[in-house]
Design an enzyme around this catalytic site. Structure first.
Site, PDB file in Angstrom:
ATOM      1  N   HIS A 104     -13.649  10.946   5.833  1.00  0.00           N
ATOM      2  CA  HIS A 104     -13.774   9.484   5.786  1.00  0.00           C
ATOM      3  C   HIS A 104     -15.190   9.017   6.115  1.00  0.00           C
ATOM      4  CE1 HIS A 104      -9.132   8.891   6.259  1.00  0.00           C
ATOM      5  NE2 HIS A 104      -9.481   9.430   5.108  1.00  0.00           N
ATOM      6  N   ARG A 143     -11.189  13.374  -2.135  1.00  0.00           N
ATOM      7  CA  ARG A 143      -9.806  13.027  -1.788  1.00  0.00           C
ATOM      8  C   ARG A 143      -8.801  13.660  -2.759  1.00  0.00           C
ATOM      9  NH1 ARG A 143      -6.599   7.620  -1.920  1.00  0.00           N
ATOM     10  NH2 ARG A 143      -5.168   7.881  -0.168  1.00  0.00           N
ATOM     11  N   HIS A 176      -5.501  15.719  -1.716  1.00  0.00           N
ATOM     12  CA  HIS A 176      -4.144  15.353  -2.156  1.00  0.00           C
ATOM     13  C   HIS A 176      -3.524  16.418  -3.062  1.00  0.00           C
ATOM     14  CE1 HIS A 176      -3.762  10.840  -1.040  1.00  0.00           C
ATOM     15  NE2 HIS A 176      -4.493  11.494  -0.153  1.00  0.00           N
ATOM     16  N   ASN A 228      -0.451   7.918  -3.423  1.00  0.00           N
ATOM     17  CA  ASN A 228      -1.344   8.050  -4.574  1.00  0.00           C
ATOM     18  C   ASN A 228      -1.412   6.810  -5.456  1.00  0.00           C
ATOM     19  OD1 ASN A 228      -1.917  10.687  -3.850  1.00  0.00           O
ATOM     20  ND2 ASN A 228      -0.365  11.596  -5.206  1.00  0.00           N
ATOM     21  N   ASP A 232     -16.593   4.141   6.723  1.00  0.00           N
ATOM     22  CA  ASP A 232     -17.509   4.158   7.868  1.00  0.00           C
ATOM     23  C   ASP A 232     -18.736   3.325   7.526  1.00  0.00           C
ATOM     24  OD1 ASP A 232     -19.427   5.672   6.513  1.00  0.00           O
ATOM     25  OD2 ASP A 232     -19.469   7.296   7.979  1.00  0.00           O
ATOM     26  N   GLU A 249       2.787  13.334  -9.717  1.00  0.00           N
ATOM     27  CA  GLU A 249       2.585  12.872  -8.332  1.00  0.00           C
ATOM     28  C   GLU A 249       1.784  11.575  -8.241  1.00  0.00           C
ATOM     29  OE1 GLU A 249       0.785  16.403  -6.618  1.00  0.00           O
ATOM     30  OE2 GLU A 249       2.589  17.585  -7.057  1.00  0.00           O
ATOM     31  N   GLY A 298       0.305  23.162  -2.272  1.00  0.00           N
ATOM     32  CA  GLY A 298      -0.871  24.003  -2.471  1.00  0.00           C
ATOM     33  C   GLY A 298      -1.848  23.481  -3.502  1.00  0.00           C
TER      34      GLY A 298
HETATM   35  C1  HEM Z   1      -5.711  12.773   8.509  1.00  0.00           C
HETATM   36  C2  HEM Z   1      -4.925  12.119   7.690  1.00  0.00           C
HETATM   37  C3  HEM Z   1      -5.441  11.198   6.620  1.00  0.00           C
HETATM   38  C4  HEM Z   1      -4.973   9.958   6.356  1.00  0.00           C
HETATM   39  C5  HEM Z   1      -3.835   9.253   7.083  1.00  0.00           C
HETATM   40  C6  HEM Z   1      -5.756   9.422   5.278  1.00  0.00           C
HETATM   41  C7  HEM Z   1      -5.570   8.179   4.711  1.00  0.00           C
HETATM   42  C8  HEM Z   1      -6.410   7.605   3.790  1.00  0.00           C
HETATM   43  C9  HEM Z   1      -6.254   6.289   3.257  1.00  0.00           C
HETATM   44  C10 HEM Z   1      -5.121   5.315   3.596  1.00  0.00           C
HETATM   45  C11 HEM Z   1      -7.296   6.054   2.421  1.00  0.00           C
HETATM   46  C12 HEM Z   1      -7.543   4.784   1.616  1.00  0.00           C
HETATM   47  C13 HEM Z   1      -6.694   4.835   0.362  1.00  0.00           C
HETATM   48  C14 HEM Z   1      -6.620   3.530  -0.380  1.00  0.00           C
HETATM   49  O1  HEM Z   1      -7.009   2.500   0.138  1.00  0.00           O
HETATM   50  O2  HEM Z   1      -6.157   3.539  -1.525  1.00  0.00           O
HETATM   51  C15 HEM Z   1      -8.103   7.235   2.404  1.00  0.00           C
HETATM   52  C16 HEM Z   1      -9.263   7.384   1.673  1.00  0.00           C
HETATM   53  C17 HEM Z   1      -9.998   8.546   1.632  1.00  0.00           C
HETATM   54  N1  HEM Z   1      -9.668   9.745   2.217  1.00  0.00           N
HETATM   55 FE1  HEM Z   1      -8.229  10.033   3.585  1.00  0.00          FE
HETATM   56  N2  HEM Z   1      -6.690  10.347   4.908  1.00  0.00           N
HETATM   57  C18 HEM Z   1      -6.532  11.464   5.690  1.00  0.00           C
HETATM   58  C19 HEM Z   1      -7.238  12.640   5.586  1.00  0.00           C
HETATM   59  C20 HEM Z   1      -8.235  12.884   4.674  1.00  0.00           C
HETATM   60  C21 HEM Z   1      -8.829  14.158   4.423  1.00  0.00           C
HETATM   61  C22 HEM Z   1      -8.392  15.457   5.088  1.00  0.00           C
HETATM   62  C23 HEM Z   1      -9.797  13.981   3.484  1.00  0.00           C
HETATM   63  C24 HEM Z   1     -10.715  14.992   2.872  1.00  0.00           C
HETATM   64  C25 HEM Z   1     -11.202  16.007   3.515  1.00  0.00           C
HETATM   65  C26 HEM Z   1      -9.796  12.577   3.153  1.00  0.00           C
HETATM   66  C27 HEM Z   1     -10.675  11.971   2.285  1.00  0.00           C
HETATM   67  C28 HEM Z   1     -10.646  10.638   1.929  1.00  0.00           C
HETATM   68  C29 HEM Z   1     -11.677  10.002   1.141  1.00  0.00           C
HETATM   69  C30 HEM Z   1     -12.960  10.647   0.673  1.00  0.00           C
HETATM   70  C31 HEM Z   1     -11.256   8.683   0.934  1.00  0.00           C
HETATM   71  C32 HEM Z   1     -11.977   7.604   0.109  1.00  0.00           C
HETATM   72  C33 HEM Z   1     -11.584   7.778  -1.342  1.00  0.00           C
HETATM   73  C34 HEM Z   1     -12.249   6.801  -2.297  1.00  0.00           C
HETATM   74  O3  HEM Z   1     -13.085   5.989  -1.911  1.00  0.00           O
HETATM   75  O4  HEM Z   1     -11.884   6.873  -3.490  1.00  0.00           O
HETATM   76  N3  HEM Z   1      -8.825  11.943   3.872  1.00  0.00           N
HETATM   77  N4  HEM Z   1      -7.538   8.167   3.235  1.00  0.00           N
END
Ligand code: HEM
Ligand SMILES: *[C@@H]1O[C@H](CO)[C@@H](O)[C@H](O)[C@H]1NC(C)=O
Ligand SMILES: *[C@@H]1O[C@H](CO)[C@@H](O)[C@H](O)[C@H]1NC(C)=O
Ligand SMILES: *[C@@H]1O[C@H](CO)[C@@H](O)[C@H](O)[C@H]1NC(C)=O
Length: 325
Positions: free
Chosen positions: A198, A64, A68, A96, A244, A90, A74
């Site tokens: 995710h 993630r 970000h 974040n 998931d 940021e 970039g």
């Molecule tokens: C498509 C739009 C996306 C949205 C709206 C989104 C939103 C989020 C949100 C809300 C969380 C939870 C954050 C929290 O509870 O603090 C999250 C976690 C995460 N996101 Fe996304 N995300 C997106 C795309 C992506 C992409 C493109 C990636 C990487 C290729 C990604 C990888 C992850 C990962 C791995 C987590 C878990 C992080 C952890 O457990 O520390 N996400 N995302």
């Protein structure tokens, strides 16, 4: 005839020499560290492996961080810069704050790689790209391994405003997600494949509360009920839920969950509504084919990793990922 070929040969050689000697607007390359520090990639991989062994979630957090980083002006390591009295980074931007993590592991990796190379030659932006790739390959197996493109340099600036406006929130609907990805040069296939990130990691209660209390369509009622037990209407904002059903495996479960209306975030379920859209069809494809998901995920990760890198003489190689030199 002979002189024509001689001229052509000279032209080709001049072009080659120019390309090799003067990297004005250098492109990223998988071989960037091959000569400068061949130990760099193995050192990072072993540091990432140790970090995941210590805490499984860190793989998700590192993936993630790269996302970000790349979506905000970039892939330039800007996400890693700490706030100071005279500098706003940021880290406290809405998407974040209290959310991105893994900074001490990035510091550890940086220390390990600088020691292996005997000097700071690997940028923090490249460390994020390599650590994301390694995390995915460690948690998903060799089909998820790809050759990561390298040679990014680190920014001397950051933008909290850009972090607030360029990162998609989980409340976005499908058209908002598409237009956000389009502004980054990414298409619907990239959106669906990269959302497959995710397949690992967790989200806080506050990011899916509205979905489990106020959404009635496109959410499995039993799934919603079980989440309401863990995530109350008020309070406990930081309680974690897995994104998931197989939280520590990079696999196709994320997409299978979407088919069953068990996407955790509103933005996840927006990718599958069962109406036969292009996005629906991609979710269906990835749900039944690990190889299709792996192929597209890797291609989209490389595209995302190519977002506006600083190369050549732009930026710097930071000595400490948390501050500019
Ligand atoms: C498509 C739009 C996306 C949205 C709206 C989104 C939103 C989020 C949100 C809300 C969380 C939870 C954050 C929290 O509870 O603090 C999250 C976690 C995460 N996101 Fe996304 N995300 C997106 C795309 C992506 C992409 C493109 C990636 C990487 C290729 C990604 C990888 C992850 C990962 C791995 C987590 C878990 C992080 C952890 O457990 O520390 N996400 N995302
Ligand atoms: C970030 O989170 C901290 C701790 O919860 C909070 O005090 C602060 O107001 C938040 N900052 C922003 C800009 O939202
Ligand atoms: C998505 O959200 C935007 C902004 O709130 C809204 O204008 C648009 O109508 C929504 N699109 C759909 C298909 O719901
Ligand atoms: C659900 O919707 C109601 C009415 O719009 C609103 O007052 C409430 O805050 C929402 N609940 C959540 C958890 O989002």
């Amino acid at each position: 005839m002979a002189s024509y070929f001689q001229t052509l040969l000279v032209l080709v050689m001049v072009t080659l020499v120019t390309l090799l000697v003067i990297p004005v607007n250098a492109e990223l390359s998988p071989h960037f560290y091959d000569k400068i520090c061949p130990q760099a990639l193995p050192a990072i991989k072993s540091a990432v492996f140790q970090a995941i062994k210590k805490e499984q979630r860190i793989g998700a957090s590192l993936l993630r961080l790269h996302f970000h980083d790349c979506f905000v002006n970039g892939c330039d390591g800007s996400v890693l810069l700490d706030d100071t009295a005279s500098f706003t980074g940021e880290k406290t931007a809405q998407p974040n704050n209290n959310s991105i993590r893994g900074f001490s592991v990035v510091d550890e990796i940086k220390a390990v790689v600088d020691k292996a190379c005997k000097r700071p030659v690997v940028s923090c932006a490249d460390i994020l790209a390599i650590a994301a790739r390694d995390s995915v390959a460690i948690l998903g197996g060799s089909q998820f391994w790809y050759q990561v493109l390298l040679g990014r340099r680190d920014a001397r600036t950051a933008s909290k405003a850009a972090a607030n406006s360029n990162l998609p929130p989980p409340t976005f609907n499908f058209s908002q997600l598409i237009s956000n990805f389009n502004t980054h040069g990414l298409n619907v296939r990239d959106l669906v494949a990269l959302s497959g990130g995710h397949t690992i990691g967790f989200a806080r209660c506050t990011t899916f509360r509205t979905r489990i209390y106020n959404e009635t369509r496109l959410i499995d009622p039993k799934f919603a009920a079980s989440l309401r037990n863990k995530c109350p209407k008020k309070g406990n904002d930081n309680v974690l839920e897995q994104l998931d059903a197989t939280v520590a495996r990079v696999d196709t479960t994320y997409f299978k969950d979407l088919l069953h209306k068990k996407g955790l975030l509103h933005s996840d379920q927006e990718l599958f509504k069962g109406k036969g859209s292009a996005s629906d069809n991609l979710v269906k494809l990835y749900s039944r084919s690990t190889s299709a998901f792996a192929r597209d995920f890797k291609a989209s990760m490389i595209k995302m990793g190519n977002l506006k890198p600083l190369t050549g003489r732009k930026g710097e190689i930071r000595c400490n990922c948390r501050r500019i030199n």
